[in-house]
Design a protein around this motif. Structure first.
Motif, short mmCIF file in Angstrom:
data_model
loop_
_atom_site.label_atom_id
_atom_site.label_comp_id
_atom_site.label_asym_id
_atom_site.label_seq_id
_atom_site.Cartn_x
_atom_site.Cartn_y
_atom_site.Cartn_z
N GLN A 16 0.84 -1.20 0.00
CA GLN A 16 0.00 0.00 0.00
C GLN A 16 0.87 1.25 0.00
N TYR A 17 1.92 1.25 0.80
CA TYR A 17 2.80 2.42 0.89
C TYR A 17 3.62 2.62 -0.39
N ARG A 18 3.94 1.54 -1.08
CA ARG A 18 4.62 1.67 -2.37
C ARG A 18 3.69 2.30 -3.40
N GLN A 19 2.43 1.86 -3.37
CA GLN A 19 1.44 2.37 -4.33
C GLN A 19 1.00 3.80 -4.00
N ASP A 20 0.91 4.11 -2.72
CA ASP A 20 0.43 5.41 -2.27
C ASP A 20 1.33 5.91 -1.14
N PRO A 21 2.46 6.54 -1.47
CA PRO A 21 3.39 7.01 -0.43
C PRO A 21 2.74 7.91 0.61
N ASN A 22 1.72 8.66 0.22
CA ASN A 22 1.06 9.55 1.18
C ASN A 22 0.35 8.78 2.29
N ALA A 23 -0.06 7.55 2.00
CA ALA A 23 -0.73 6.73 3.01
C ALA A 23 0.21 6.36 4.14
N ALA A 24 1.51 6.42 3.91
CA ALA A 24 2.49 6.06 4.93
C ALA A 24 2.77 7.19 5.91
N VAL A 25 2.33 8.38 5.60
CA VAL A 25 2.60 9.54 6.44
C VAL A 25 1.41 9.75 7.37
N ILE A 26 1.64 9.54 8.65
CA ILE A 26 0.59 9.73 9.64
C ILE A 26 1.09 10.71 10.69
N THR A 27 0.18 11.28 11.43
CA THR A 27 0.53 12.19 12.51
C THR A 27 0.21 11.51 13.83
N LEU A 28 1.23 11.31 14.64
CA LEU A 28 1.04 10.80 15.99
C LEU A 28 0.87 12.00 16.91
N ARG A 29 0.09 11.84 17.94
CA ARG A 29 -0.20 12.96 18.83
C ARG A 29 0.03 12.58 20.28
N ALA A 30 0.41 13.55 21.05
CA ALA A 30 0.48 13.42 22.50
C ALA A 30 -0.10 14.68 23.09
N ASP A 31 -0.92 14.53 24.09
CA ASP A 31 -1.56 15.67 24.73
C ASP A 31 -1.28 15.64 26.23
N GLY A 32 -1.06 16.81 26.77
CA GLY A 32 -0.83 16.93 28.20
C GLY A 32 -1.71 18.01 28.78
N SER A 33 -2.03 17.87 30.05
CA SER A 33 -2.81 18.87 30.77
C SER A 33 -1.95 19.42 31.90
N LEU A 34 -1.86 20.74 31.94
CA LEU A 34 -1.10 21.36 33.02
C LEU A 34 -1.81 21.02 34.32
N ALA A 35 -1.09 20.40 35.24
CA ALA A 35 -1.68 19.90 36.47
C ALA A 35 -1.26 20.75 37.65
N ASP A 36 -1.64 20.29 38.83
CA ASP A 36 -1.31 21.03 40.05
C ASP A 36 0.19 21.14 40.22
N GLY A 37 0.61 22.21 40.85
CA GLY A 37 2.03 22.42 41.09
C GLY A 37 2.76 22.55 39.77
N ILE A 38 3.98 22.15 39.75
CA ILE A 38 4.78 22.20 38.53
C ILE A 38 4.78 20.80 37.94
N SER A 39 3.68 20.49 37.22
CA SER A 39 3.54 19.16 36.64
C SER A 39 2.66 19.23 35.40
N CYS A 40 2.71 18.18 34.62
CA CYS A 40 1.90 18.06 33.41
C CYS A 40 1.48 16.60 33.29
N SER A 41 0.18 16.36 33.14
CA SER A 41 -0.35 15.00 33.00
C SER A 41 -0.45 14.66 31.53
N VAL A 42 0.09 13.51 31.16
CA VAL A 42 0.08 13.05 29.78
C VAL A 42 -0.69 11.74 29.71
N ASP A 43 -1.69 11.69 28.83
CA ASP A 43 -2.46 10.48 28.64
C ASP A 43 -1.72 9.60 27.65
N THR A 44 -1.28 8.43 28.11
CA THR A 44 -0.51 7.53 27.25
C THR A 44 -1.40 6.60 26.44
N GLY A 45 -2.71 6.66 26.67
CA GLY A 45 -3.61 5.73 26.02
C GLY A 45 -3.78 4.46 26.84
#
Length: 168
Positions: A16-45
């Motif tokens: 599939q990637y040979r036939q359609d190189p654009n299909a191989a390009v994906i965006t991975l995401r990570a999101d964090g929430s600024l938490a109490d104190g000096i911290s950031c919570s990250v949802d790992t899934g």
């Protein structure tokens, strides 16, 4: 998963990637929430990871250090890549470990010395492998792992980075 199973799973994806190189390009995401104190919570899934200051920069050691998380991501990626490559090229591994360590000068991140670098200055990845493979096969395994490990290659040849703010 054995060699044939891995190839069977990956063959249609590769085609599939040979036939359609654009299909191989994906965006991975990570999101964090600024938490109490000096911290950031990250949802790992899978779980919530709460990162804070490393003790060398004033943290109390109860929260994850994002620098440690970066090294852990490299260890995980290198380990998975090594296993996949070993399976693909037929190198039998009974087991092993991945060790990743990096050197940081906290004067940089704390602004103590403007000449001190901010970030890792050196990162070392070492494998201890339980295998009867020849030295040549192990060298090939390591070379291909280095070549195909996403996290390793991202660190080795850093992509352009941006940091922006969304207006509320």
């Amino acid at each position: 998963m054995n060699r044939e199973e891995l190839r069977a799973v990956q063959a249609p994806i590769k085609e599939q990637y040979r036939q359609d190189p654009n299909a191989a390009v994906i965006t991975l995401r990570a999101d964090g929430s600024l938490a109490d104190g000096i911290s950031c919570s990250v949802d790992t899934g899978r779980a919530l990871a709460v990162a804070g200051l490393h003790p060398a920069s004033g943290g109390d050691g109860t929260l994850l250090c994002s620098g440690d998380m970066l090294l852990q991501a490299l260890a995980a990626c290198a380990g998975v890549t090594l296993r996949a490559v070993a399976t693909s090229i037929g190198v039998e591994l009974r087991g092993g470990t991945v060790h990743v360590e990096g050197d940081l000068d906290f004067r940089g991140t704390l602004g103590v010395d403007k000449q001190a670098p901010v970030g890792f200055t050196t990162i070392r990845t070492t494998f201890d492998l339980d295998t009867d493979a020849t030295d040549e096969d192990v060298e090939t395994l390591l070379r291909l792992t280095e070549r195909y490990c996403v996290v390793y290659q991202t660190l080795a040849a850093a992509p352009p980075l941006t940091m922006t703010r969304h207006l509320a």
